[in-house]
Write a protein that holds these residues in place. Structure first.
Motif, PDB file in Angstrom:
ATOM      1  N   ALA A  64     -34.455  47.590  -2.155  1.00 19.71           N
ATOM      2  CA  ALA A  64     -33.009  47.504  -2.336  1.00 19.71           C
ATOM      3  C   ALA A  64     -32.578  47.594  -3.786  1.00 19.71           C
ATOM      4  N   ALA A  65     -33.441  47.214  -4.716  1.00 18.60           N
ATOM      5  CA  ALA A  65     -33.070  47.214  -6.136  1.00 18.60           C
ATOM      6  C   ALA A  65     -34.348  47.093  -6.956  1.00 18.60           C
ATOM      7  N   VAL A  66     -34.211  47.365  -8.247  1.00 24.29           N
ATOM      8  CA  VAL A  66     -35.348  47.336  -9.156  1.00 24.29           C
ATOM      9  C   VAL A  66     -34.987  46.507 -10.383  1.00 24.29           C
ATOM     10  N   GLY A  67     -35.915  45.662 -10.813  1.00 26.45           N
ATOM     11  CA  GLY A  67     -35.739  44.892 -12.039  1.00 26.45           C
ATOM     12  C   GLY A  67     -36.843  45.211 -13.023  1.00 26.45           C
ATOM     13  N   LEU A  68     -36.467  45.397 -14.279  1.00 26.74           N
ATOM     14  CA  LEU A  68     -37.440  45.679 -15.329  1.00 26.74           C
ATOM     15  C   LEU A  68     -37.525  44.496 -16.282  1.00 26.74           C
ATOM     16  N   ALA A  69     -38.727  44.006 -16.504  1.00 30.58           N
ATOM     17  CA  ALA A  69     -38.980  43.001 -17.532  1.00 30.58           C
ATOM     18  C   ALA A  69     -39.493  43.755 -18.759  1.00 30.58           C
ATOM     19  N   VAL A  70     -38.691  43.757 -19.826  1.00 31.56           N
ATOM     20  CA  VAL A  70     -38.935  44.636 -20.973  1.00 31.56           C
ATOM     21  C   VAL A  70     -39.313  43.813 -22.200  1.00 31.56           C
ATOM     22  N   ALA A  71     -40.349  44.252 -22.883  1.00 31.12           N
ATOM     23  CA  ALA A  71     -40.756  43.593 -24.127  1.00 31.12           C
ATOM     24  C   ALA A  71     -39.932  44.159 -25.280  1.00 31.12           C
ATOM     25  N   GLY A  72     -38.669  43.709 -25.391  1.00 33.56           N
ATOM     26  CA  GLY A  72     -37.799  44.218 -26.447  1.00 33.56           C
ATOM     27  C   GLY A  72     -36.431  43.575 -26.423  1.00 33.56           C
ATOM     28  N   PHE A  73     -35.571  44.003 -27.344  1.00 25.22           N
ATOM     29  CA  PHE A  73     -34.204  43.510 -27.439  1.00 25.22           C
ATOM     30  C   PHE A  73     -33.300  44.330 -26.525  1.00 25.22           C
ATOM     31  N   LEU A  74     -32.443  43.637 -25.774  1.00 24.11           N
ATOM     32  CA  LEU A  74     -31.484  44.294 -24.891  1.00 24.11           C
ATOM     33  C   LEU A  74     -30.074  44.049 -25.393  1.00 24.11           C
ATOM     34  N   VAL A 106     -30.557  49.125 -10.811  1.00 25.48           N
ATOM     35  CA  VAL A 106     -31.654  48.788 -11.716  1.00 25.48           C
ATOM     36  C   VAL A 106     -31.117  47.837 -12.776  1.00 25.48           C
ATOM     37  N   VAL A 107     -31.771  46.702 -12.950  1.00 23.22           N
ATOM     38  CA  VAL A 107     -31.349  45.708 -13.936  1.00 23.22           C
ATOM     39  C   VAL A 107     -32.488  45.483 -14.928  1.00 23.22           C
ATOM     40  N   LEU A 108     -32.119  45.091 -16.144  1.00 24.00           N
ATOM     41  CA  LEU A 108     -33.086  44.825 -17.196  1.00 24.00           C
ATOM     42  C   LEU A 108     -33.061  43.354 -17.572  1.00 24.00           C
TER      43      LEU A 108
END
Length: 323
Positions: A64-74, A106-108
């Motif tokens: 249903a949706a995608v989440g990204l865990a990002v090693a950086g500044f958002l 898609v969420v970050l």
């Protein structure tokens, strides 16, 4: 629409400096299926790799949706990656690009924030009031939870723990500074410390040292930890140095945030039995007012390397269903 008893499945992706790890996660934090790939070195290739991982998982699950865990500044809206020391994205509208490609929301989220939320809902941070999560991986990520709510600072980047300077004019860091905490306390730091120790004592002869002499490229943080587990003297010395710097950083964290609980997470936390007890001792000695104030409990992750992607998947589920 799915009922409360049947929450939608979502994909969480931990976009690290070394690997992309993706998983289908259900509403109680259980990982149902996984995919993994090396992290590409160009921005376009990274987006394509993420798209491929989601499509691979989506071929067997209704996502249903995608989440990204990002090693950086958002950015404040958590849709754009502003800067990532270990990734090829800069001012990149990643959420929009991937939403257009995949056709689902898609969420970050910062990777340490995602891990913190997962540990709070499903793992070692449950029951904590003021919790700091220190995520040890390629670098160091940090997160602060106050009664379950993330503290982000004024511009969405707090707390950036990995780039606190602990050694003036120390090791160069990809962020542009020198002597950052993560340069002495991360998976990458394990390799650098091993090489430095060998340089100061070339006569040091251990199995790990001989392997490095044959092919320095085979040296990884995991290999150092594995050798330490086997009692290799070089690797044991590396882990002792790591424990020292972890204790130094945790003392700084304790002085600044005064948490009741610190959770050590990230890929390196899988080797916590090799360093965490010693780090606790260093922390207890170095904290300001040690012996005259309560100190935080220090726990290791319960969710392991999956914490970031589980948290990202939970955030994606919230984006679909609402808080």
């Amino acid at each position: 629409m799915d009922s409360d008893a049947d929450p939608p499945l979502t994909v969480g992706i931990d976009v690290g400096g070394t690997n992309i790890r993706a998983a289908v996660v259900d509403g109680v934090g259980q990982v149902l299926d996984t995919a993994q790939a090396p992290t590409p070195h160009s921005a376009e290739a990274l987006v394509l790799a993420i798209e491929r991982a989601v499509r691979e998982l989506g071929s067997s699950h209704r996502v249903a949706a995608v989440g990204l865990a990002v090693a950086g500044f958002l950015d404040v809206d958590r849709t754009t990656v502003l800067f990532a020391p270990h990734l090829p994205w800069a001012d990149a509208p990643v959420a929009r690009d991937l939403t257009d490609r995949l056709g689902v929301p898609v969420v970050l989220e910062h990777d340490a924030n995602a891990a913190a939320l997962a540990e709070y809902h499903f793992g070692a941070a449950a029951g904590g009031h003021n919790v700091v999560v220190v995520a040890l991986g390629t670098g160091i990520g940090g997160a602060l939870l106050q009664e379950g709510r993330l503290y982000r600072g004024s511009f969405g980047v707090a707390p950036e723990l990995g780039h606190i300077q602990v050694v003036p004019d120390g090791r160069a860091c990809p962020c542009g500074k020198r002597g950052c905490w993560e340069r002495y306390c991360s998976g990458t730091a394990l390799v650098d410390t091993a090489i430095e120790l060998l340089a100061t004592d070339p006569a040091l002869s251990t199995l790990l040292a001989r392997e490095v002499a044959v092919d320095a490229g085979m040296l990884t943080g995991r290999r150092v930890a594995g050798a330490a587990q086997d009692g290799d003297p070089l690797a044991v010395a590396v882990m002792a140095d790591f424990a020292h710097w972890l204790g130094v950083g945790l003392a700084l964290v304790g002085d600044v945030f005064d948490p009741d609980l610190i959770v050590v997470a990230g890929g390196v936390a899988g080797s916590a039995p090799l360093f965490l007890d010693a780090a606790r001792e260093h922390y207890a000695q170095l904290a300001t007012g040690a012996g005259h104030r309560p100190l935080a409990r220090i726990r290791s992750t319960q969710l392991g390397e999956a914490a970031g992607l589980i948290g990202a998947a939970e955030l994606a589920r919230t984006a679909v269903r609402g808080p």
